[in-house]
Enzyme design. Structure first.
Site, mmCIF file in Angstrom:
data_model
loop_
_atom_site.group_PDB
_atom_site.id
_atom_site.type_symbol
_atom_site.label_atom_id
_atom_site.label_comp_id
_atom_site.label_asym_id
_atom_site.label_seq_id
_atom_site.Cartn_x
_atom_site.Cartn_y
_atom_site.Cartn_z
ATOM 1 N N ASP A 13 -1.259 -28.550 -29.967
ATOM 2 C CA ASP A 13 -0.660 -27.217 -30.117
ATOM 3 C C ASP A 13 -1.534 -26.386 -31.049
ATOM 4 O O ASP A 13 -1.185 -26.110 -32.206
ATOM 5 C CB ASP A 13 0.766 -27.337 -30.644
ATOM 6 C CG ASP A 13 1.684 -28.035 -29.659
ATOM 7 O OD1 ASP A 13 1.463 -27.884 -28.439
ATOM 8 O OD2 ASP A 13 2.605 -28.752 -30.095
ATOM 9 N N LYS A 35 -1.236 -33.826 -24.836
ATOM 10 C CA LYS A 35 -0.279 -32.855 -24.314
ATOM 11 C C LYS A 35 -0.832 -31.457 -24.520
ATOM 12 O O LYS A 35 -1.235 -31.085 -25.626
ATOM 13 C CB LYS A 35 1.070 -32.968 -25.029
ATOM 14 C CG LYS A 35 2.158 -32.132 -24.357
ATOM 15 C CD LYS A 35 3.289 -31.779 -25.305
ATOM 16 C CE LYS A 35 2.947 -30.516 -26.077
ATOM 17 N NZ LYS A 35 4.120 -29.864 -26.697
ATOM 18 N N ASP A 62 2.559 -29.495 -20.446
ATOM 19 C CA ASP A 62 3.945 -29.206 -20.807
ATOM 20 C C ASP A 62 4.259 -27.743 -20.498
ATOM 21 O O ASP A 62 4.476 -26.924 -21.391
ATOM 22 C CB ASP A 62 4.161 -29.524 -22.285
ATOM 23 C CG ASP A 62 5.629 -29.542 -22.671
ATOM 24 O OD1 ASP A 62 6.483 -29.619 -21.770
ATOM 25 O OD2 ASP A 62 5.915 -29.492 -23.884
ATOM 26 N N LYS A 64 6.851 -26.561 -18.824
ATOM 27 C CA LYS A 64 8.287 -26.261 -18.867
ATOM 28 C C LYS A 64 8.700 -25.305 -17.733
ATOM 29 O O LYS A 64 9.366 -24.292 -17.952
ATOM 30 C CB LYS A 64 8.686 -25.699 -20.230
ATOM 31 C CG LYS A 64 8.512 -26.684 -21.374
ATOM 32 C CD LYS A 64 8.964 -26.091 -22.692
ATOM 33 C CE LYS A 64 8.985 -27.132 -23.804
ATOM 34 N NZ LYS A 64 7.641 -27.633 -24.154
ATOM 35 N N LEU A 65 8.328 -25.653 -16.517
ATOM 36 C CA LEU A 65 8.603 -24.786 -15.383
ATOM 37 C C LEU A 65 10.106 -24.620 -15.163
ATOM 38 O O LEU A 65 10.866 -25.579 -15.214
ATOM 39 C CB LEU A 65 7.955 -25.366 -14.119
ATOM 40 C CG LEU A 65 6.437 -25.544 -14.172
ATOM 41 C CD1 LEU A 65 5.946 -26.201 -12.895
ATOM 42 C CD2 LEU A 65 5.741 -24.204 -14.398
ATOM 43 N N HIS A 66 10.512 -23.380 -14.911
ATOM 44 C CA HIS A 66 11.934 -23.071 -14.683
ATOM 45 C C HIS A 66 12.004 -21.721 -13.989
ATOM 46 O O HIS A 66 11.996 -20.672 -14.637
ATOM 47 C CB HIS A 66 12.689 -23.047 -16.012
ATOM 48 C CG HIS A 66 14.178 -23.035 -15.852
ATOM 49 N ND1 HIS A 66 15.034 -23.149 -16.932
ATOM 50 C CD2 HIS A 66 14.971 -22.933 -14.763
ATOM 51 C CE1 HIS A 66 16.283 -23.110 -16.501
ATOM 52 N NE2 HIS A 66 16.265 -22.966 -15.185
ATOM 53 N N ASP A 67 12.068 -21.753 -12.663
ATOM 54 C CA ASP A 67 12.068 -20.516 -11.882
ATOM 55 C C ASP A 67 12.610 -20.855 -10.497
ATOM 56 O O ASP A 67 13.090 -21.965 -10.268
ATOM 57 C CB ASP A 67 10.638 -19.957 -11.811
ATOM 58 C CG ASP A 67 10.608 -18.433 -11.691
ATOM 59 O OD1 ASP A 67 11.365 -17.896 -10.850
ATOM 60 O OD2 ASP A 67 9.845 -17.789 -12.425
ATOM 61 N N ILE A 68 12.517 -19.927 -9.573
ATOM 62 C CA ILE A 68 12.962 -20.227 -8.222
ATOM 63 C C ILE A 68 12.045 -21.296 -7.612
ATOM 64 O O ILE A 68 10.881 -21.419 -8.010
ATOM 65 C CB ILE A 68 12.999 -18.964 -7.344
ATOM 66 C CG1 ILE A 68 11.606 -18.362 -7.192
ATOM 67 C CG2 ILE A 68 13.984 -17.947 -7.908
ATOM 68 C CD1 ILE A 68 11.545 -17.231 -6.195
ATOM 69 N N ASN A 70 10.227 -21.791 -4.914
ATOM 70 C CA ASN A 70 8.926 -21.458 -4.356
ATOM 71 C C ASN A 70 7.894 -21.155 -5.439
ATOM 72 O O ASN A 70 6.739 -21.571 -5.361
ATOM 73 C CB ASN A 70 9.044 -20.258 -3.408
ATOM 74 C CG ASN A 70 7.785 -20.021 -2.612
ATOM 75 O OD1 ASN A 70 7.330 -20.898 -1.878
ATOM 76 N ND2 ASN A 70 7.196 -18.849 -2.760
ATOM 77 N N THR A 71 8.328 -20.456 -6.474
ATOM 78 C CA THR A 71 7.431 -20.128 -7.584
ATOM 79 C C THR A 71 7.034 -21.398 -8.343
ATOM 80 O O THR A 71 5.872 -21.578 -8.713
ATOM 81 C CB THR A 71 8.109 -19.136 -8.537
ATOM 82 O OG1 THR A 71 8.374 -17.920 -7.829
ATOM 83 C CG2 THR A 71 7.247 -18.837 -9.747
ATOM 84 N N THR A 123 14.878 -31.085 -27.731
ATOM 85 C CA THR A 123 15.220 -31.740 -28.998
ATOM 86 C C THR A 123 15.537 -30.742 -30.099
ATOM 87 O O THR A 123 15.992 -31.130 -31.178
ATOM 88 C CB THR A 123 14.077 -32.666 -29.462
ATOM 89 O OG1 THR A 123 12.846 -31.932 -29.478
ATOM 90 C CG2 THR A 123 13.950 -33.863 -28.542
ATOM 91 N N GLY A 212 2.565 -34.386 -32.722
ATOM 92 C CA GLY A 212 1.647 -33.268 -32.917
ATOM 93 C C GLY A 212 1.162 -33.116 -34.329
ATOM 94 O O GLY A 212 0.154 -33.682 -34.724
ATOM 95 N N ARG A 213 1.904 -32.332 -35.124
ATOM 96 C CA ARG A 213 1.416 -31.911 -36.434
ATOM 97 C C ARG A 213 1.098 -33.055 -37.376
ATOM 98 O O ARG A 213 0.174 -32.951 -38.187
ATOM 99 C CB ARG A 213 2.435 -30.964 -37.063
ATOM 100 C CG ARG A 213 2.397 -29.572 -36.449
ATOM 101 C CD ARG A 213 3.611 -28.714 -36.805
ATOM 102 N NE ARG A 213 4.727 -28.968 -35.912
ATOM 103 C CZ ARG A 213 5.772 -28.181 -35.785
ATOM 104 N NH1 ARG A 213 5.856 -27.074 -36.509
ATOM 105 N NH2 ARG A 213 6.743 -28.468 -34.928
#
Length: 240
Positions: A13, A35, A62, A64-68, A70-71, A123, A212-213
């Site tokens: 990140d 990641k 990562d 985080k896909l969240h759409d219709i 087809n997209t 989380t 990560g950090r």
């Protein structure tokens, strides 16, 4: 566990591709993979996936896909072409959307192995936070529903809190479990609510840990990674 290799997936990140590659080059002998999150995917762009994959370790996009559906399918296909070993999609998007993510990633990856990880409950959310969004189910019950859905449409695994690992084992034992919110002893939880130590997460059956950090912000990231792995293995010597 479903695998016995190094379980650490380092969350790169950071804001630039140059910084990400330098970190990855130094960490590659000591971790299981990398990641790439939204900061890199929306900054340097998806090409960073292929650059990191050339180091010989799996890259977890990562997104985080969240759409219709087809997209999501189109986006997943692009990430597969870019070289992602795993991509994330929110299980909250529903059955058709998750199935489209699986289909798109498979098309994009071609002969390479690639899988979708369904995000169950972030989380950073607890029951009070979920209730504020209109979700009355507890994190555990919501995770169970979403894990069953992920398994039904062919997702390879889930991203889940350590507290819901037992739930996943009960309702969808074939799914790979990737656990974020990992904090070694003495490290601040920051914006995470449901956290665990590396050893604690592994003892509960996690397959992979996103860290990560605690590694990337250390003065010596490679040593930090080795020391974290040592706490999981119960030994210091003999680690690469």
């Amino acid at each position: 566990m479903k695998q016995r290799e190094n379980p650490i997936l380092v969350a790169l990140d950071v804001p630039t591709a140059e910084r990400a590659v330098r970190l990855a080059e130094g960490l590659s002998p000591h971790v299981g993979g990398f990641k790439v999150g939204l900061e890199l995917l929306t900054g340097p762009g998806p090409r960073i996936i292929g650059v990191l994959a050339r180091l010989g370790k799996p890259v977890f996009a990562d997104a985080k896909l969240h759409d219709i559906p087809n997209t999501v399918k189109a986006a997943a296909r692009h990430l597969g072409v870019a070289g992602a070993r795993w991509i994330t999609a929110h299980a909250a998007g529903g059955k058709a959307m998750l199935a489209s993510a699986v289909e798109g990633l498979t098309e994009g990856a071609g002969a390479r192995r690639a899988g979708v990880l369904a995000i169950t409950v972030l989380t950073s959310l607890d029951q009070e936070s979920l209730a504020a969004t209109g979700v009355s189910a507890s994190p555990g019950r919501l995770t169970a529903r979403r894990a069953r859905l992920a398994a039904a449409v062919g997702c390879e695994g889930v991203v889940t809190s350590v507290k819901e690992l037992a739930v996943i084992s009960d309702v969808a034992p074939g799914l790979v479990t990737v656990v974020p919110g990992i904090r070694p002893p003495g490290v601040s939880a920051d914006d995470q609510v449901r956290t665990a130590t590396p050893a604690g997460a592994m003892s509960r059956g996690a397959d992979y840990l996103v860290i990560g950090r605690a590694i990337t912000q250390s003065p010596d990231p490679a040593t930090a990674a080795k020391e974290i792995l040592a706490t999981m293995n119960g030994r210091i010597s003999g680690l690469r």
